[in-house]
Scaffold this motif. Structure first.
Motif, mmCIF file in Angstrom:
data_model
loop_
_atom_site.group_PDB
_atom_site.id
_atom_site.type_symbol
_atom_site.label_atom_id
_atom_site.label_comp_id
_atom_site.label_asym_id
_atom_site.label_seq_id
_atom_site.Cartn_x
_atom_site.Cartn_y
_atom_site.Cartn_z
ATOM 1 N N LEU A 55 0.886 -1.170 0.000
ATOM 2 C CA LEU A 55 0.000 0.000 0.000
ATOM 3 C C LEU A 55 0.915 1.209 0.000
ATOM 4 C CD1 LEU A 55 -2.839 -0.831 2.576
ATOM 5 C CD2 LEU A 55 -3.040 -0.636 0.091
ATOM 6 N N LEU A 56 0.885 1.983 -1.077
ATOM 7 C CA LEU A 56 1.923 2.980 -1.321
ATOM 8 C C LEU A 56 1.352 4.375 -1.530
ATOM 9 C CD1 LEU A 56 4.957 3.525 -1.965
ATOM 10 C CD2 LEU A 56 4.459 2.836 -4.320
ATOM 11 N N ASP A 57 1.686 5.290 -0.622
ATOM 12 C CA ASP A 57 1.276 6.687 -0.774
ATOM 13 C C ASP A 57 2.102 7.342 -1.882
ATOM 14 O OD1 ASP A 57 -0.042 9.090 -0.200
ATOM 15 O OD2 ASP A 57 1.562 9.725 1.147
ATOM 16 N N TRP A 58 1.458 8.162 -2.687
ATOM 17 C CA TRP A 58 2.162 8.832 -3.792
ATOM 18 C C TRP A 58 3.145 9.858 -3.242
ATOM 19 C CZ3 TRP A 58 -0.034 9.791 -9.197
ATOM 20 C CH2 TRP A 58 0.779 10.664 -9.946
ATOM 21 N N MET A 59 2.666 10.728 -2.338
ATOM 22 C CA MET A 59 3.472 11.845 -1.846
ATOM 23 C C MET A 59 4.301 11.407 -0.640
ATOM 24 S SD MET A 59 2.737 14.166 -4.012
ATOM 25 C CE MET A 59 3.415 15.647 -3.248
ATOM 26 N N LEU A 60 5.586 11.160 -0.861
ATOM 27 C CA LEU A 60 6.497 10.742 0.202
ATOM 28 C C LEU A 60 7.723 11.638 0.209
ATOM 29 C CD1 LEU A 60 6.462 6.865 -0.410
ATOM 30 C CD2 LEU A 60 5.359 8.061 1.494
ATOM 31 N N PRO A 61 8.392 11.759 1.367
ATOM 32 C CA PRO A 61 9.629 12.541 1.425
ATOM 33 C C PRO A 61 10.713 11.923 0.543
ATOM 34 C CG PRO A 61 8.786 12.051 3.632
ATOM 35 C CD PRO A 61 8.017 11.206 2.671
#
Length: 230
Positions: A55-61
């Motif tokens: 499960l992968l968020d688009w906006m990451l640091p």
């Protein structure tokens, strides 16, 4: 007695509130959850933990979710792992970009947790059907994961719990060659120390049980690599 581990989900989310809610719901559904806050951390965990779904968020640091997805799908060893992209970007162009990068599904925030869990199970049904209680069929072998029963040519096959877990793993991916280490991880779990030769012993028991009433040996030994079904 060790039980076959539940599907392992890697949750990559830098917002702590979202991460906590999703972790709670995933664990309540019986999934094993590992978490990452950054793209770099996610890439490291993917190699170390071999998750069954991401499960992968688009906006990451630093490294974005899009880049993480691109790298996952570029590597043969990680390409089969389903990736569900989570994003606040709702424009069609963004959805297309996410899917073209290799994401298997794209979910827009805010989302229904129930719908997300349903989408997650849909993806896992392709890759870990036995863990979701599905019935698996290969040639004349039927494995009913929900009832924990195995039949060959219509006759009941008596298997011990370890042999049942081995067979379900092999039947999820007919033709795939599983190394002894991969089978140890899937069947016994990473926290349990078992000698790799133990895999050979249980494969032998599985073969004996499957051929007790006749029929060819469905388990193939691949020298120097491991075992496969068919």
């Amino acid at each position: 007695m060790q039980v076959q581990r539940q599907p392992r989900v890697l949750l990559v989310e830098d917002e702590s509130a979202q991460r906590e809610v999703l972790t709670y719901n995933l664990e309540a559904e019986g999934f094993e959850v590992i978490t990452a806050v950054t793209g770099d951390e996610a890439l490291l965990l993917i190699q170390e933990e071999a998750p069954d779904l991401i499960l992968l968020d688009w906006m990451l640091p630093n490294v974005s979710g899009i880049e993480v997805c691109r790298q996952v799908k570029a590597r043969p060893e990680t390409r089969p792992i389903p990736v569900i992209m989570l994003s606040a970007r709702s424009e069609e162009l963004d959805r297309v970009r996410g899917l073209e990068t290799g994401a298997d599904d794209y979910v827009v925030k805010p989302y229904s947790v129930a719908e997300l869990m349903a989408r997650l199970r849909t993806q896992l049904r392709r890759t870990r059907p036995a863990a979701l209680g599905e019935r698996l069929i290969f040639d004349d072998i039927l494995l009913d994961a929900g009832e924990h029963r195995v039949y060959r040519a219509g006759k009941t096959v008596s298997l011990g719990p370890t042999e049942f877990r081995l067979l379900s793993t092999l039947m999820e991916k007919p033709g795939r060659v599983w190394s002894r280490e991969q089978l140890l991880d899937r069947v016994w779990g990473r926290d349990i120390y078992v000698d790799t030769r133990t895999v050979d012993v249980h494969i032998g028991r599985l073969r004996k049980a499957l051929m007790k009433e006749g029929g060819d040996d469905p388990v193939r030994t691949v020298r120097g690599a491991g075992y496969a079904l068919g």
